[in-house]
Design a protein around this motif. Structure first.
Motif: not given
Length: 444
Positions: A88-99
Motif C-alpha cells: 500500500a503506497a499512500h505516503g511515508s507517514s502512513t507506513g509508520f502509522i501502519a507499523l
C-alpha cells in the motif's frame, strides 16, 4: 534467507544466514509493506518480485486490488501453494502509522523517521539503529516545468517564494510566461515532506493552498508537462516528459538532478529512501526483502527503476576556476568515488548510511587494487567564525574515515581538508550544515 547485522571492528555489516526457504503462512499475506508512494508505486513491487523469484516461487505476477495505489504481488510454490505480499503506497507517514497499528511488517519512507514517530514506535525496537534504518536508494527531487519553458535554474529561496504563492508570475523569478501554476504532492507524501523540509520550512513558508495536489507522482508529472505555466516537484524517476531545472542552494553551483550528483548527495534536493524494519517483531519476509534490496540484485533493480543505486563507482571530475587549486590538481590526476561520508548531526560519528557505505567502499578498494597508497580522503565543513577551525574540523572528519579504512588494511596516500570551501548547501540551517560536513573519496 535471514537478515542479520553484526558490529565488527567498529563497522555495522550485513550478514546472510541461509535456511531452506522462507516460511509460507497458512493464512494472509507473507508480508505487508506500507508507506511511500515514491517507493511503493514501482520500486517496491519490483523488489518484491525479485525476492519471490530468488526464493524459487513460480508464476510471480501482480494482482489489482481495486484500491488506488495498492497492489498484491502473488507467487506460487512448486507444490502449488499461493504466496502473497501486499503493498500500500499512500505516503511515508502512513507506513509508520501502519507499523504502530500492527497493519504492516515493513515501512517504506522517502524521508527519515521523525522523533515523534520514533518515540511512538519504541516498542518495535530502535528504528534509528543500523539494523532498522536501511537506506535502500538515493533519489532526487526534480523541479519540473513544461518542456518549452525557457527558464534554466532557480535557487531554493526563489522556490520557496514560488510555492508559497509570494512569487505569482514567471517574470518575478527571471522567467517569462505570466501567472505561475503550482502542482504538489499530497499531505501524506514523503516527497511533499522532503520538499517542505528542504525548501519551504527553511524560509519559514507554507505551501500555497491554491496548489493542485496529487497522490500519484505520475499524474502530477504528466499534468505539469501539459501546462506551459506549470511548475511542480517530483521524485527523480517521475520526470517523464517534463523539463528538470538546475537548482542552487546558498553559495553552491547550479546543479541539475544528474545521477552522479545525486549519488554523492551533493545535489541540493537529493534525499535518501528508506525501509524501516522493526527488530523486536521482525517478519522473516521483511528481513529477507531488506537483505535482498541491499545486495547486488536488489541494487540493480533500484537502478532499473530510475533511482540511484548505492553501487560505488569512480567518476572523472572536470576542474574549473571555482575550485581551490589543490582540488583542481586532485581532479586532474585522480577520480572521485560516487559516495560521500556524512555524520550524525552534532556528532563525529558516521551516520547509518555512512556505516553501510564503508563496506561498499572497502569492497571497491580491494577489488580494484587501491589499498596501497592509492586513496585520498578530502574533508569539507560548514562556515565557522575562524576559518582555521573550519579547516581543522574538515581534516578531522577525513581522519575519522581514515581510521575505519586503516582497520581493514588500507594505506592512504593523503588526507586533506578544504574547510568551508565548495559548499553544496546553504549554511544558514542545520540541514545545510550537515550536508556540507562531508568526506569525499578519491582514487588513483
Amino acid at each position: 534467507m535471514r537478515l542479520c547485522v553484526v558490529f565488527f571492528l567498529g563497522l555495522w555489516l550485513p550478514c546472510v544466514a541461509w535456511s531452506s526457504r522462507l516460511p509460507i503462512p497458512d493464512h494472509g499475506p507473507a508480508l505487508r509493506l506500507q508507506g511511500s508512494n515514491t517507493i511503493g508505486a514501482a520500486l517496491a513491487p519490483a523488489l518484491v518480485r525479485g525476492l519471490m523469484e530468488d526464493q524459487g516461487l513460480l508464476k510471480v505476477s501482480t494482482e489489482i486490488t481495486g484500491r488506488d495505489n495498492e497492489q498484491r504481488i502473488v507467487g506460487q510454490t512448486a507444490d502449488g501453494q499461493r504466496v502473497t505480499i501486499d503493498i500500500a503506497a499512500h505516503g511515508s507517514s502512513t507506513g509508520f502509522i501502519a507499523l504502530k497499528q500492527a497493519n504492516a511488517d515493513l515501512a517504506a519512507s522517502s524521508r527519515p523517521i521523525k522523533d515523534s514517530e520514533l518515540k511512538e514506535l519504541a516498542a518495535l525496537g530502535d528504528l534509528k539503529s543500523p539494523a532498522s534504518e536501511q537506506v535502500i536508494a538515493i533519489d532526487g527531487l526534480a523541479i519540473i516545468l513544461h518542456p518549452q519553458n525557457p527558464l534554466r535554474q532557480l535557487d531554493t529561496v526563489q522556490l520557496a517564494r514560488i510555492f508559497s504563492g509570494e512569487a505569482k508570475t514567471w517574470e518575478s523569478v527571471g522567467g517569462v510566461g505570466g501567472p505561475i501554476h503550482l502542482y504538489a504532492r499530497d499531505e501524506q507524501s514523503g516527497t511533499y515532506d522532503t520538499f517542505k523540509e528542504l525548501v519551504l520550512n527553511r524560509q519559514g513558508k507554507k505551501l500555497d493552498p491554491t496548489a493542485r495536489r496529487f497522490e500519484s507522482s505520475e499524474q502530477l508529472s504528466d499534468a505539469v508537462s501539459q501546462d506551459p505555466q506549470g511548475i511542480g516537484f517530483i521524485g527523480l524517476p517521475y520526470v517523464r516528459q517534463a523539463k528538470p531545472l538546475a537548482i542552487v542552494d546558498g553559495a553552491s553551483q547550479p546543479m541539475l538532478p544528474l545521477n552522479n550528483l545525486i549519488a554523492t548527495e551533493d545535489y541540493p534536493l537529493s534525499r535518501r529512501l528508506f525501509f524501516y524494519l522493526p527488530t523486536l517483531q521482525a517478519n522473516p519476509w521483511a528481513e529477507a526483502l531488506v537483505d535482498f534490496t541491499q545486495g547486488e540484485q536488489g541494487q540493480a533493480i533500484v537502478a532499473a527503476n530510475g533511482f540511484i543505486a548505492q553501487t560505488v563507482q569512480a567518476m572523472a571530475v572536470v576542474p574549473n576556476a571555482l575550485m581551490p587549486e589543490g582540488y583542481q590538481a586532485l581532479s586532474r590526476h585522480a577520480q572521485r568515488l560516487t559516495v560521500n561520508f556524512r555524520f550524525e548531526e552534532g556528532s563525529a560519528s558516521l551516520d547509518s548510511k555512512a556505516q553501510q557505505d564503508l563496506g561498499r567502499v572497502l569492497d571497491y578498494i580491494k577489488q580494484h587494487g587501491k589499498a596501497d597508497r592509492r586513496v585520498t580522503l578530502v574533508g569539507f565543513g560548514d562556515l565557522k567564525d575562524d576559518p582555521a577551525r573550519a579547516d581543522l574540523l574538515s581534516r578531522l572528519r577525513a581522519m575519522a574515515v581514515r581510521r575505519e579504512l586503516v582497520k581493514y588494511g588500507v594505506t592512504l596516500r593523503e588526507v586533506r581538508g578544504f574547510g568551508a570551501l565548495m559548499p553544496v548547501a546553504a549554511n544558514s540551517e542545520d540541514e545545510g550544515r550537515v550536508r556540507n560536513r562531508r568526506v569525499e573519496v578519491w582514487v588513483y
